[in-house]
Design a protein around this motif. Structure first.
Motif, PDB file in Angstrom:
ATOM      1  N   ASP A 148       8.258  16.900  -9.524  1.00 38.93           N
ATOM      2  CA  ASP A 148       8.021  16.314  -8.207  1.00 38.93           C
ATOM      3  C   ASP A 148       6.539  16.321  -7.850  1.00 38.93           C
ATOM      4  N   ILE A 149       5.821  17.351  -8.295  1.00 41.52           N
ATOM      5  CA  ILE A 149       4.373  17.416  -8.065  1.00 41.52           C
ATOM      6  C   ILE A 149       3.676  16.267  -8.786  1.00 41.52           C
ATOM      7  N   VAL A 150       4.055  16.055 -10.050  1.00 34.54           N
ATOM      8  CA  VAL A 150       3.457  14.981 -10.844  1.00 34.54           C
ATOM      9  C   VAL A 150       3.638  13.630 -10.159  1.00 34.54           C
ATOM     10  N   ILE A 151       4.870  13.328  -9.732  1.00 42.01           N
ATOM     11  CA  ILE A 151       5.175  12.031  -9.133  1.00 42.01           C
ATOM     12  C   ILE A 151       4.458  11.876  -7.784  1.00 42.01           C
ATOM     13  N   SER A 152       4.445  12.928  -6.985  1.00 40.12           N
ATOM     14  CA  SER A 152       3.831  12.848  -5.661  1.00 40.12           C
ATOM     15  C   SER A 152       2.337  12.568  -5.742  1.00 40.12           C
ATOM     16  N   PHE A 153       1.660  13.240  -6.670  1.00 43.76           N
ATOM     17  CA  PHE A 153       0.225  13.020  -6.775  1.00 43.76           C
ATOM     18  C   PHE A 153      -0.107  11.668  -7.400  1.00 43.76           C
ATOM     19  N   LEU A 154       0.774  11.172  -8.257  1.00 36.26           N
ATOM     20  CA  LEU A 154       0.588   9.812  -8.778  1.00 36.26           C
ATOM     21  C   LEU A 154       0.650   8.807  -7.638  1.00 36.26           C
ATOM     22  N   LEU A 155       1.643   8.979  -6.770  1.00 35.13           N
ATOM     23  CA  LEU A 155       1.820   8.056  -5.646  1.00 35.13           C
ATOM     24  C   LEU A 155       0.627   8.112  -4.695  1.00 35.13           C
ATOM     25  N   ALA A 156       0.140   9.332  -4.434  1.00 33.40           N
ATOM     26  CA  ALA A 156      -0.960   9.493  -3.477  1.00 33.40           C
ATOM     27  C   ALA A 156      -2.288   9.007  -4.025  1.00 33.40           C
ATOM     28  N   GLY A 157      -2.512   9.210  -5.312  1.00 35.73           N
ATOM     29  CA  GLY A 157      -3.837   8.957  -5.869  1.00 35.73           C
ATOM     30  C   GLY A 157      -4.040   7.635  -6.544  1.00 35.73           C
ATOM     31  N   ARG A 158      -2.982   6.840  -6.652  1.00 38.36           N
ATOM     32  CA  ARG A 158      -3.137   5.572  -7.359  1.00 38.36           C
ATOM     33  C   ARG A 158      -3.249   4.399  -6.392  1.00 38.36           C
ATOM     34  N   ASP A 159      -2.172   4.072  -5.695  1.00 42.55           N
ATOM     35  CA  ASP A 159      -2.146   2.857  -4.881  1.00 42.55           C
ATOM     36  C   ASP A 159      -3.048   2.938  -3.657  1.00 42.55           C
ATOM     37  N   THR A 160      -3.188   4.133  -3.064  1.00 40.76           N
ATOM     38  CA  THR A 160      -4.039   4.244  -1.879  1.00 40.76           C
ATOM     39  C   THR A 160      -5.502   3.992  -2.223  1.00 40.76           C
ATOM     40  N   ILE A 161      -5.946   4.503  -3.374  1.00 41.67           N
ATOM     41  CA  ILE A 161      -7.325   4.286  -3.804  1.00 41.67           C
ATOM     42  C   ILE A 161      -7.559   2.805  -4.093  1.00 41.67           C
ATOM     43  N   ALA A 162      -6.646   2.199  -4.832  1.00 46.68           N
ATOM     44  CA  ALA A 162      -6.785   0.775  -5.164  1.00 46.68           C
ATOM     45  C   ALA A 162      -6.795  -0.083  -3.908  1.00 46.68           C
ATOM     46  N   SER A 163      -5.945   0.248  -2.925  1.00 46.96           N
ATOM     47  CA  SER A 163      -5.898  -0.509  -1.670  1.00 46.96           C
ATOM     48  C   SER A 163      -7.201  -0.366  -0.887  1.00 46.96           C
ATOM     49  N   SER A 164      -7.730   0.857  -0.832  1.00 47.49           N
ATOM     50  CA  SER A 164      -8.988   1.093  -0.117  1.00 47.49           C
ATOM     51  C   SER A 164     -10.127   0.298  -0.727  1.00 47.49           C
ATOM     52  N   LEU A 165     -10.221   0.313  -2.052  1.00 48.51           N
ATOM     53  CA  LEU A 165     -11.282  -0.403  -2.751  1.00 48.51           C
ATOM     54  C   LEU A 165     -11.145  -1.913  -2.589  1.00 48.51           C
ATOM     55  N   THR A 166      -9.923  -2.407  -2.633  1.00 50.34           N
ATOM     56  CA  THR A 166      -9.693  -3.850  -2.508  1.00 50.34           C
ATOM     57  C   THR A 166     -10.121  -4.367  -1.134  1.00 50.34           C
ATOM     58  N   GLY A 167      -9.668  -3.694  -0.082  1.00 44.47           N
ATOM     59  CA  GLY A 167     -10.036  -4.119   1.268  1.00 44.47           C
ATOM     60  C   GLY A 167     -11.530  -4.026   1.512  1.00 44.47           C
ATOM     61  N   LEU A 168     -12.148  -2.956   1.018  1.00 46.36           N
ATOM     62  CA  LEU A 168     -13.575  -2.756   1.238  1.00 46.36           C
ATOM     63  C   LEU A 168     -14.415  -3.793   0.495  1.00 46.36           C
ATOM     64  N   LEU A 169     -14.040  -4.102  -0.756  1.00 52.85           N
ATOM     65  CA  LEU A 169     -14.798  -5.121  -1.510  1.00 52.85           C
ATOM     66  C   LEU A 169     -14.653  -6.501  -0.883  1.00 52.85           C
ATOM     67  N   TRP A 170     -13.490  -6.785  -0.320  1.00 55.03           N
ATOM     68  CA  TRP A 170     -13.294  -8.075   0.357  1.00 55.03           C
ATOM     69  C   TRP A 170     -14.264  -8.180   1.539  1.00 55.03           C
ATOM     70  N   LEU A 171     -14.435  -7.093   2.263  1.00 49.39           N
ATOM     71  CA  LEU A 171     -15.362  -7.075   3.397  1.00 49.39           C
ATOM     72  C   LEU A 171     -16.816  -7.149   2.940  1.00 49.39           C
ATOM     73  N   LEU A 172     -17.184  -6.352   1.934  1.00 45.98           N
ATOM     74  CA  LEU A 172     -18.572  -6.284   1.484  1.00 45.98           C
ATOM     75  C   LEU A 172     -19.042  -7.592   0.854  1.00 45.98           C
ATOM     76  N   ALA A 173     -18.122  -8.319   0.236  1.00 42.60           N
ATOM     77  CA  ALA A 173     -18.497  -9.593  -0.379  1.00 42.60           C
ATOM     78  C   ALA A 173     -18.985 -10.593   0.667  1.00 42.60           C
ATOM     79  N   GLN A 174     -18.693 -10.321   1.938  1.00 40.42           N
ATOM     80  CA  GLN A 174     -19.116 -11.195   3.030  1.00 40.42           C
ATOM     81  C   GLN A 174     -20.219 -10.554   3.882  1.00 40.42           C
ATOM     82  N   GLN A 175     -20.745  -9.419   3.412  1.00 41.84           N
ATOM     83  CA  GLN A 175     -21.752  -8.681   4.189  1.00 41.84           C
ATOM     84  C   GLN A 175     -22.964  -8.349   3.314  1.00 41.84           C
ATOM     85  N   PRO A 176     -23.785  -9.336   2.967  1.00 37.54           N
ATOM     86  CA  PRO A 176     -24.940  -9.072   2.087  1.00 37.54           C
ATOM     87  C   PRO A 176     -25.934  -8.065   2.660  1.00 37.54           C
ATOM     88  N   ASP A 177     -26.103  -8.037   3.984  1.00 31.19           N
ATOM     89  CA  ASP A 177     -27.023  -7.074   4.596  1.00 31.19           C
ATOM     90  C   ASP A 177     -26.538  -5.636   4.395  1.00 31.19           C
TER      91      ASP A 177
END
Length: 492
Positions: free
Chosen positions: A287-316
């Motif tokens: 259960d520890i293995v599965i829980s940390f996979l869930l917490a550390g995989r999709d949340t990181i990818a989602s954070s990076l995706t949203g942030l890069l979408w914003l930064l691509a429009q913010q050259p300054d």
């Protein structure tokens, strides 16, 4: 042949009964409400005006005097009121657990893991996780894992891609592969190599994705009886769910077996090895293995995706990130976890990105006993109560009239990063369930953003498109994040 035909007929009969029972219960108990909000939800008429369901919820919450609404057909009270959030997560914490309903929905997949547990089980796991994740040696190990994956896979992959003219790369897919490799290495010393240039498909990653998606879909059925009957007869989506969980379990069991075989003679830094010094219960370790996979995989990818979408429009903003890094690192590579702490503007950028695009858009609890929220909303026992982080990031009452503007400066005071109360910004939850992996998540996101922006210019392939989110536990762009990448001149 006769046996196969009989099996097919049986499956159709079961599915028909499940659908009939679910529809009957749904119509009997839910759709009798004819209020404007419930009608819009049931008929999906909200989609005529809004691209995403979360944007419709934000609209409703903005126009509510209390910043709280109730979707009767879902028996769900949704709030963006920060006083209510503090009340649920701190003041009356014991009255708002995850609840048996969520325990049942996610139980087959997450088991008794920390993200699906309440009461003493949750307290015990949190205490153990806090002891391990709080150690400086663990943070140093995380820094090593993240930077190895960046230097040896992420950067070479994007560099090779940048040299192909007019090619479009889905950065969301890249981020999902990257974060899966990192969390597997960090959590239990396994390298799935999802980010190799050949872009291999990992059986574990595929099974994990399917298990996550199908577990989440259980909550969308008209009645829990539907998925429970399908599970009983092992048909349809429940059959696929059990097959995917079986693959994940087989992997987890093999990793645990290998760690037990090595014993304490080997000095392993991964999280699983550290937990195994305190317990040998294979079910609990799984259960520890599965829980940390869930917490550390999709949340990181989602954070990076949203942030890069914003930064691509913010050259300054991109220019300021590069300038700050140049001053702090003196044009050299980051060598330790502490150096990242000196990048105050980058920290502000990451927090601002997650304010507008939180990796988990909402979080729900279930009320144990009748209660009244600080805004005066009555909550009946058994009601699902949801605080909506996505909507909270868009509330003028919380962030001011410029709440829709990407503005990292709102997090700075005299150039130094200033953190708001988590009840105003519950991206990492708040109160007693504050995310234990917060610092490591920030380390990973900041390291990736900094490495990419120092080496590449990134532009959106479709800059005018508004992101559409796929249904699921985390915020995933339905169309990915297609970009064009170009190496920066003079940078190696």
């Amino acid at each position: 042949m006769v046996i196969e035909d009989a099996s097919i007929i049986l499956v159709f009969i079961i599915l028909f009964i499940s659908l009939f029972i679910g529809t009957f219960i749904y119509c009997k108990t839910r759709v009798h409400c004819r209020c404007e909000i419930c009608h819009a939800y049931v008929t999906s008429s909200w989609s005529f005006e809004f691209v995403n369901l979360c944007d419709w919820y934000t609209h409703l919450l903005k126009n509510s005097p209390t910043k709280t609404i109730h979707i009767h057909v879902l028996n769900n009270t949704i709030t963006s009121n920060q006083q209510n959030v503090e009340y649920m997560l701190k003041t009356r914490f014991e009255n708002y657990p995850k609840g048996k309903a969520f325990n049942a929905i996610l139980g087959d997949f997450l088991g008794r893991g920390i993200f699906n547990a309440d009461g003493e089980s949750w307290r015990f796991q949190r205490k153990m996780a806090c002891l391990e994740l709080g150690k400086m040696s663990m943070r140093s190990y995380a820094f090593e894992v993240v930077n190895y994956e960046i230097d040896h896979r992420l950067i070479p992959l994007i560099t090779s891609f940048s040299r192909k003219e007019h090619e479009v790369l889905d950065l969301q897919d890249v981020f999902r592969r990257f974060s899966f490799d990192v969390i597997c290495k960090f959590s239990f010393g396994y390298d799935p190599k999802c980010l190799d240039e050949s872009f291999p498909l990992s059986d574990l990653a595929v099974a994990f994705d399917l298990a996550s998606r199908l577990s989440a879909q259980r909550a969308m059925t008209p009645s829990p009886l539907v998925w429970k009957i399908k599970r009983l007869f092992n048909v349809g989506s429940e059959k696929r769910l059990q097959e995917s969980i079986k693959t994940v379990n087989k992997f987890a069991q093999e990793v645990i077996r290998q760690r037990n075989k090595l014993g304490c003679c080997c000095n392993h830094e991964d999280l699983l090895s550290r937990f195994m010094t305190t317990t040998k219960d294979p079910s609990y370790l799984r259960d520890i293995v599965i829980s940390f996979l869930l917490a550390g995989r999709d949340t990181i990818a989602s954070s990076l995706t949203g942030l890069l979408w914003l930064l691509a429009q913010q050259p300054d903003v991109v220019s300021r990130i590069r300038a700050e890094a140049l001053i702090v690192t003196q044009n050299k590579a980051m060598t330790c976890f502490e150096q990242l702490r000196e990048l105050h503007y980058l920290q502000a950028v990451v927090y601002e990105g997650m304010r507008l695009f939180p990796p988990i858009q909402f979080n729900s609890k279930f009320c144990l006993q009748d209660d009244v929220l600080p805004d005066g909303t009555f909550i009946k026992k058994g009601t699902r109560v949801t605080y909506h982080s996505y909507a909270m990031g868009r509330m003028e009452t919380i962030w001011g009239s410029d709440c829709l503007v990407f503005k990292p400066e709102r997090w700075l005071k005299d150039g130094v990063f200033y953190q708001e109360t988590p009840f105003k910004y519950p991206i990492f939850q708040a109160g007693y369930r504050m995310c234990l992996g917060k610092e490591m998540s920030l380390l990973e996101v900041k390291s990736v953003i900094l490495s990419l922006l120092q080496r590449f210019d990134i532009e959106l392939a479709h800059p005018t498109l508004t992101p559409r989110f796929s249904p699921g536990l985390t915020a995933t762009f339905a169309d990915g994040l297609p970009v064009r990448v170009c190496e920066r001149r003079g940078h190696t």
